[in-house]
Design a protein around this motif. Structure first.
Motif, PDB file in Angstrom:
ATOM      1  N   GLY B  40       0.774  -1.030  -0.012  1.00 55.72           N
ATOM      2  CA  GLY B  40      -0.006   0.045   0.061  1.00 55.72           C
ATOM      3  C   GLY B  40       1.004   1.255  -0.059  1.00 55.72           C
ATOM      4  N   LYS B  41       1.879   1.308   0.868  1.00 47.84           N
ATOM      5  CA  LYS B  41       2.802   2.528   1.101  1.00 47.84           C
ATOM      6  C   LYS B  41       3.478   2.562  -0.116  1.00 47.84           C
ATOM      7  CE  LYS B  41       1.647   4.320   4.859  1.00 47.84           C
ATOM      8  NZ  LYS B  41       0.886   5.439   4.758  1.00 47.84           N
ATOM      9  N   GLU B  43       2.832   1.996  -3.354  1.00 54.82           N
ATOM     10  CA  GLU B  43       1.740   2.333  -4.386  1.00 54.82           C
ATOM     11  C   GLU B  43       1.511   3.838  -4.177  1.00 54.82           C
ATOM     12  OE1 GLU B  43      -0.098   0.926  -6.960  1.00 54.82           O
ATOM     13  OE2 GLU B  43       1.494  -0.555  -6.719  1.00 54.82           O
ATOM     14  N   TYR B  44       1.283   4.178  -2.678  1.00 57.33           N
ATOM     15  CA  TYR B  44       1.172   5.633  -2.383  1.00 57.33           C
ATOM     16  C   TYR B  44       2.733   6.489  -2.825  1.00 57.33           C
ATOM     17  CZ  TYR B  44       0.651   9.129   1.112  1.00 57.33           C
ATOM     18  OH  TYR B  44       0.463  10.420   1.864  1.00 57.33           O
ATOM     19  N   THR B  47       2.315   6.803  -6.760  1.00 58.66           N
ATOM     20  CA  THR B  47       1.159   7.891  -7.273  1.00 58.66           C
ATOM     21  C   THR B  47       1.726   9.039  -7.573  1.00 58.66           C
ATOM     22  OG1 THR B  47       0.550   8.275  -4.959  1.00 58.66           O
ATOM     23  CG2 THR B  47      -0.890   6.408  -6.128  1.00 58.66           C
TER      24      THR B  47
END
Lengths: 203, 215
Positions: B40-41, B43-44, B47
């Motif tokens: 998740g991080k 991907e963060y 972005t």
């Protein structure tokens, strides 16, 4: 009054522009303003084009014609509208609309604006939401192919943000990833804040 | 007697199995959770910093993180938190990261190797190469390669420059003294101050363009 002034301005600009916008292209402009408003400030679900980034409008016209922007309204209206648009016509239309001064919609919920601004400027680190400001600019003015968001209408902004979470326009990385992490309340707040942002200049 | 002890043995065995099983399940959950958190991080980060970590030119330039030195990344995240490096957005992002998460992110980013983002002007690459390899002795600018390595990949706390976003390097060198080494906390950014002051804007542009194309 305001609308008439704008209409006059468009006529005058179209007239003076002479070069790239000749008689037959003004028909193309009318085809756009039929839905996007006679002064291109947006109407109902059709977004404002006035003051939008030149490169962004061109890119979007291409994504409609390539069916990458694929929500139901895009399919119904923008796919046919761009099906036979030449690159030159796309270029001229984008140049024309991007040079018109935008008027903010001011139609969000004023009480949500502060919460929306916090998301815009800081992101939401806990849920991995990036700060909008890093790409869209401190006044939501956009740059190059990155759209101006300031002053777009609340319903349009809200639907765009929702539609990424619903799987539409999946090719527009990284927006699907970012918008998909926003809650309905956060989308409401962002769309409200952005609807109130005016503009300094078209620079 | 026999039956009782058998039953006892059975119960003990059952308990032991249950215990072991819950232990394993917990461990599996934890690592899966940590793995999901890490993904998740990552991907963060991507972005903003490009879907392959190659950097991205938004309203502001977002630096390439791919192939960056882990120690440098960790130092910068610390600097954002302590505000010795001015960047409100990154300060906010860095605050939520645990040290183990930072280490895991840095290790992952180090292994990415996308092509450079590109887009830099090509009209003074030769000057950029000269500055990078030989410096400008008459202006007291040392060769970049002396510290950042002949391949510009950096080492430990010294960052990789190869493939860095042109606009980011220009901004960094131009604003160095205003963005780095702020406050009372000393950090290693001070070593770059004289060099950034001794470079002209044209030299900064040439250098940034040259390193942006290095792979």
């Amino acid at each position: 009054m305001n609308l008439n002034t704008s209409k006059m301005a468009i006529l005058v600009i179209a007239f003076l522009a002479g070069g790239p916008l000749q008689a037959e292209e003004s028909l193309a402009i009318r085809n756009c303003t039929w839905c996007h408003g006679s002064s291109a400030q947006g109407l109902s679900t059709a977004p404002r084009l006035a003051g939008q980034r030149d490169q962004y409008i061109q890119n979007q016209l291409l994504s409609f014609s390539e069916h990458l922007r694929d929500n139901p309204l895009s399919q119904q209206y923008m796919w046919p509208a761009t099906a036979h648009l030449s690159p030159q016509a796309a270029h001229d239309l984008s140049a024309y609309f991007s040079a018109l001064p935008p008027v903010p919609a001011n139609d969000g919920d004023p009480e949500l604006a502060a919460a929306g601004r916090a998301i815009y400027d800081e992101g939401i680190a806990d849920s991995d939401v990036s700060a909008c400001v890093v790409c869209h600019g401190p006044n939501a003015e956009g740059v190059r192919g990155i759209p101006r968001l300031g002053g777009l209408s609340y319903p349009y902004l809200k639907r765009r943000l929702e539609q990424w979470g619903e799987g539409f326009h999946a090719a527009a990385a990284p927006m699907p990833q970012i918008a998909g992490r926003l809650s309905p309340n956060q989308i409401d707040a962002l769309a409200s804040y952005l609807s109130f942002i005016g503009y300094e200049s078209l620079e | 007697m026999k039956v009782t002890s058998l039953r006892l043995a059975f119960q003990t065995a059952l308990l032991a199995v249950c215990f072991a099983a819950t232990g394993r399940a917990d461990a599996a959950d934890m690592s899966q959770q940590a793995q999901q958190g890490l993904q998740g991080k990552l991907e963060y980060c991507k972005t903003c910093h490009g879907l392959s970590g190659e950097g991205y030119r938004g309203y502001y330039p977002m630096p390439r993180l791919a192939g960056q030195q882990p120690e440098y990344l960790e130092n910068q995240l610390q600097a954002f938190i302590r505000r010795s490096r001015t960047n409100p957005v990154m300060s906010n992002v860095a605050h939520g990261l645990t040290p183990s998460m930072v280490a895991a992110l840095a290790a992952n980013l180090r292994d990415l190797n996308p092509n450079p983002y590109g887009g830099a002007p090509r009209d003074s690459l030769a000057l950029g190469k000269t500055i990078f390899e030989q410096g400008l002795p008459e202006s007291n600018v040392p060769a970049c390669s002396a510290c950042h390595g002949p391949d510009a990949k950096g080492k430990a706390e010294i960052p990789r420059l190869a493939g860095q976003l042109y606009w980011y390097t220009v901004k960094s060198l131009t604003n160095w003294s205003r963005e780095r080494g702020q406050g009372s906390l000393k950090d290693t950014s001070a070593i770059m101050v004289p060099t950034t002051h001794n470079l002209t804007q044209a030299q900064i542009s040439a250098l940034a363009a040259y390193v942006s194309y290095l792979k």
